[in-house]
Design a protein around this motif. Structure first.
Motif, mmCIF file in Angstrom:
data_model
loop_
_atom_site.group_PDB
_atom_site.id
_atom_site.type_symbol
_atom_site.label_atom_id
_atom_site.label_comp_id
_atom_site.label_asym_id
_atom_site.label_seq_id
_atom_site.Cartn_x
_atom_site.Cartn_y
_atom_site.Cartn_z
ATOM 1 N N HIS A 110 0.671 -1.427 0.012
ATOM 2 C CA HIS A 110 0.011 -0.091 0.187
ATOM 3 C C HIS A 110 0.798 1.189 0.125
ATOM 4 O O HIS A 110 0.338 2.433 -0.089
ATOM 5 C CB HIS A 110 -0.993 0.124 0.985
ATOM 6 C CG HIS A 110 -1.837 -1.167 1.279
ATOM 7 N ND1 HIS A 110 -2.453 -1.747 0.018
ATOM 8 C CD2 HIS A 110 -1.907 -2.098 2.265
ATOM 9 C CE1 HIS A 110 -2.907 -2.950 0.599
ATOM 10 N NE2 HIS A 110 -2.478 -3.151 1.873
ATOM 11 N N VAL A 111 2.374 1.224 0.105
ATOM 12 C CA VAL A 111 2.999 2.250 0.090
ATOM 13 C C VAL A 111 3.403 2.275 -1.494
ATOM 14 O O VAL A 111 3.404 3.397 -2.038
ATOM 15 C CB VAL A 111 4.256 2.263 1.033
ATOM 16 C CG1 VAL A 111 5.164 3.306 0.891
ATOM 17 C CG2 VAL A 111 3.683 2.321 2.586
ATOM 18 N N THR A 134 -6.347 2.019 1.768
ATOM 19 C CA THR A 134 -5.346 3.242 1.482
ATOM 20 C C THR A 134 -5.695 3.911 0.143
ATOM 21 O O THR A 134 -5.435 5.058 0.363
ATOM 22 C CB THR A 134 -3.868 2.579 1.744
ATOM 23 O OG1 THR A 134 -3.818 1.646 2.758
ATOM 24 C CG2 THR A 134 -2.871 3.586 1.977
ATOM 25 N N HIS A 135 -5.632 2.875 -0.771
ATOM 26 C CA HIS A 135 -5.733 3.364 -2.049
ATOM 27 C C HIS A 135 -6.895 4.292 -2.359
ATOM 28 O O HIS A 135 -6.851 5.185 -3.285
ATOM 29 C CB HIS A 135 -5.616 2.365 -3.366
ATOM 30 C CG HIS A 135 -4.309 1.630 -2.817
ATOM 31 N ND1 HIS A 135 -3.239 1.515 -3.191
ATOM 32 C CD2 HIS A 135 -4.305 0.578 -1.896
ATOM 33 C CE1 HIS A 135 -2.284 0.647 -2.756
ATOM 34 N NE2 HIS A 135 -3.079 -0.028 -2.042
ATOM 35 N N SER A 346 4.670 0.983 8.951
ATOM 36 C CA SER A 346 3.654 0.396 8.416
ATOM 37 C C SER A 346 2.851 1.365 7.372
ATOM 38 O O SER A 346 3.255 2.212 7.126
ATOM 39 C CB SER A 346 2.108 0.249 9.527
ATOM 40 O OG SER A 346 1.541 1.267 9.783
ATOM 41 N N CYS A 347 1.666 0.631 6.674
ATOM 42 C CA CYS A 347 0.970 1.095 5.634
ATOM 43 C C CYS A 347 0.212 2.250 5.985
ATOM 44 O O CYS A 347 -0.261 3.270 5.307
ATOM 45 C CB CYS A 347 0.043 0.034 4.907
ATOM 46 S SG CYS A 347 -0.959 -0.670 5.782
ATOM 47 N N GLY A 378 8.318 2.550 4.739
ATOM 48 C CA GLY A 378 7.265 1.722 3.907
ATOM 49 C C GLY A 378 7.919 1.071 2.828
ATOM 50 O O GLY A 378 7.230 0.159 2.228
ATOM 51 N N SER A 379 8.915 1.710 2.092
ATOM 52 C CA SER A 379 9.323 1.104 0.962
ATOM 53 C C SER A 379 10.914 1.447 0.760
ATOM 54 O O SER A 379 11.356 2.461 1.427
ATOM 55 C CB SER A 379 8.795 1.802 -0.213
ATOM 56 O OG SER A 379 9.099 2.956 -0.440
#
Lengths: 466, 197
Positions: A110-111, A134-135, A346-347, A378-379
């Motif tokens: 989700h990131v 999230t999106h 976290s996301c 997150g990424s």
């Protein structure tokens, strides 16, 4: 005829068919998968002897079950290594794009969806993960699904879904200093409870929402599921378009202009009717934290934990059990409790903006010695950006260390577990019993409140740190 | 892959009268490393069922020898949280065929239905009656008739109708699954894709 809600517009445009007396056949534009909820789905299509119907519309990355240190080495835990390798195998076999552990695009699904421009307004998106909501921050209909549904999407790019009811939550006015998107969503869930959104899809609206950055909007939509709602969305606007523009998989040049023309129409009609409407005053929202074992058990940090008598009679037993697990006395103040761990990631709150907030807050100060703090980007892209912006260095100067990307201690599938009986202030999304490790105790809060706890070693209202 | 046809169930029940039973309790994340659907029953309610030492916690209903059967009865907001279908697999793998509550989380409900596990949503009052009946006599029988959409306490004759989507009902009764349905309309899906471009 009454106007349509944004949700209706997107949903209706994706209905392939309606089953009489049953669910809709809903077409899915983008499907994200990870290592934990997809292997059984791939096994399912393999056993039927079919291939992935539209491999170009699925994107994979391992995130839930990956270590956050030494990612260049083979994963030590045998089961985890097998599961992560299985994802690679399945994707290679079926021609699905995968951003593996050492790929510069790897990260929490989700990131990476938003940061790569995979997520775009007006889409339907699903993933075998409840925080797919999230999106919705981009004005898409995005929600979590089970593994059988993952298999449906792999096999046919569709799922069978009953259409949820619609709720609109408006937050009007200006947020005060020290109040973040996380506080807004914790406030909302505390108001409507952990089951108040069940059966609904939520549209967030109002001036306070509109003034949030994309990161903030993602934090809000992310936690829709914690109220029980399948998803949440926010009508796209210039903030959204500016964020999407120029990202790797976003439309380019003329195609972007054409897309934007369509995206600009994505909003609820003025006369649209919602099944439920709630309005909150932004001025009433203050830094929030949870004190119990579901995300609806939240309060202002400056407040007290409610007394047992303040609960409905039917809920009192569960309430007592929950506080006993946390080791908290009903009626006691929230602030000042000793904190053992701090988790930022976290996301929900593992994006670059979250790290910037933390660093701005802790710069020139020292982490309390007894607090163990895990800061997990997150990424890979967030990690890279943190390095480039000097965030990593500044955090280290204050006694913090950045780990490597993944879901980490949000669900503690990997080794990032909070030990039994220890209290953590976490920026993640769930405070369930044992969520961060067997016997762990979690208080959910904003990155600012997490940073404040790391500095003082106590639950602290971030506004009290001058 | 078809699921078992759902038959009328008549069974004793296991009561877990706790609200907000989330899927992290049903199956904790550390047990999600398997890549097959089988065997999750072993770790169903792991941290409520077992001590850290691995010994059974005697006060948890699943460990109480007086409770048994294929019906699990839970409190409000059952199955909240994570979308992990492993929660439905764990309950089914343990041997339950029906879960009763006065309120289910959406994703859990879908996951259960996709695995031949019937979620039966009853009124607040009826849930209290069920818990009371089990407390009075752990051997009390409950009848769940999907065809009639009715749940009945045999001891008192008290009964209630429950809702289920007619399509899902048909699927459960006949052992059909959604993927078969979707695969059969693939042509229509391709046409839909064409119509959008």
């Amino acid at each position: 005829m009454a106007g349509k809600t944004l949700f209706d517009k997107i949903w209706d445009a994706h209905v392939v068919d309606e089953i009489k007396g049953g669910p809709s056949v809903l077409y899915i534009d983008k499907h994200l998968i990870h290592e934990v909820t997809s292997p059984q789905a791939f096994a399912g299509i393999d056993s039927r002897g079919i291939s992935v119907f539209r491999p170009g519309q699925t994107v994979a990355t391992p995130d839930h079950n990956v270590p956050t240190v030494d990612q260049h080495l083979p994963i030590k835990d045998e089961l985890s290594r097998f599961q992560v390798n299985k994802l690679t195998e399945n994707c290679e076999k079926h021609g699905v794009t995968i951003y593996g552990l050492n790929h510069p695009y790897q990260g929490i699904v989700h990131v990476i969806g938003p940061e790569l421009g995979i997520t775009q307004p007006g889409m339907t998106m699903v993933c075998g993960d409840s925080h797919t909501s999230t999106h919705g921050a981009f004005g898409s209909v995005a929600f979590g699904i089970g593994t059988s549904e993952v298999e449906m999407v792999l096999a046919t790019q569709c799922i069978l879904q009953p259409k949820p009811k619609k709720m609109r939550i408006s937050v009007e006015g200006e947020l005060s200093e020290g109040v973040t998107a996380k506080d807004v969503i914790l406030y909302i869930i505390a108001k409507i409870t952990a089951s108040g959104g069940t059966g609904y899809f939520i549209e967030y609206a109002g001036s306070a929402i509109r003034n949030l950055s994309m990161e903030g909007r993602m934090t809000i939509c992310n936690m829709s599921i914690e109220s029980g709602a399948r998803g949440g969305l926010i009508a796209p606007d210039q903030t959204t378009f500016d964020y999407v523009k120029g990202r790797e998989f976003a439309p380019k040049g003329e195609a972007f202009d054409l897309a934007m023309e369509k995206w600009e129409e994505l909003k609820s009609d003025d006369d649209a009717v919602f099944d439920m409407e709630l309005v909150y005053d932004a001025a009433d929202i203050e830094p929030m934290i949870t004190y119990g074992t579901n995300p609806g058990m939240g309060a202002k940090i400056k407040d007290h934990i409610p007394a047992v008598e303040e609960m409905d009679l039917a809920a009192q037993e569960s309430y007592k059990k929950s506080l006993a697990y946390m080791g908290f006395e009903p009626g006691s103040p929230i602030e000042g409790r000793k904190v053992d761990y701090v988790f930022v990631g976290s996301c929900t709150n593992g994006r670059i903006e979250d790290l910037r907030e933390v660093v701005k807050f802790v710069k020139g100060r020292r982490k309390a010695d007894q607090v163990i703090a895990w800061i997990v980007p997150g990424s890979k892209q967030v990690e890279k950006q943190a390095n480039e912006e000097g965030i990593t260095e500044a955090l280290e100067a204050s006694g913090f260390k950045l780990r490597q990307p993944g879901c980490s201690a949000c669900l503690a599938m990997n080794d990032d577990k909070i030990p039994e009986g220890k209290l953590a202030v976490a920026t993640s999304n769930r405070n369930f019993e044992g969520r961060q490790g067997p016997g762990s105790r979690t208080m959910l809060a904003s990155p600012l409140a997490a940073a404040a706890a790391a500095l003082t070693g106590r639950v602290t209202d971030p506004r009290n740190i001058k | 892959m078809s699921v078992d046809k759902f038959q009328t169930i008549e069974s004793t029940a296991v009561p877990i009268s706790i609200e907000n039973v989330d899927t992290d309790q049903i199956i904790p994340a550390r047990f999600l490393k398997a890549t097959t659907r089988e065997g999750f029953g072993e770790n169903l309610f792991r941290d409520w069922r077992y001590e850290k030492s691995g010994e059974l916690k005697s006060d948890f209903p699943l460990n109480n020898p007086k409770y048994s059967g294929t019906i699990l009865v839970g409190g409000k907001n059952f199955g909240s949280g994570s979308s992990r279908e492993h929660a439905a697999w764990a309950i089914h793998d343990y041997g339950f065929k029906v879960v009763v509550s006065n309120f289910f989380a959406d994703i859990f409900k879908n996951n259960a239905l996709n695995n031949g596990l019937l979620p039966v949503q009853v009124s607040d009052g009826f849930l209290v009656s069920i818990f009371n009946a089990i407390e009075a006599d752990a051997g009390t029988l409950i009848n769940v008739d999907l065809q009639k959409q009715e749940i009945r306490l045999l001891a008192t004759g008290e009964s209630e109708n429950f809702q289920i989507n007619p399509y899902k009902k048909e699927c459960l009764l006949k052992g059909y699954d959604d993927i078969d349905y979707l695969l059969n309309i693939k042509k229509k899906i391709a046409q839909f894709e064409q119509s959008r471009t």
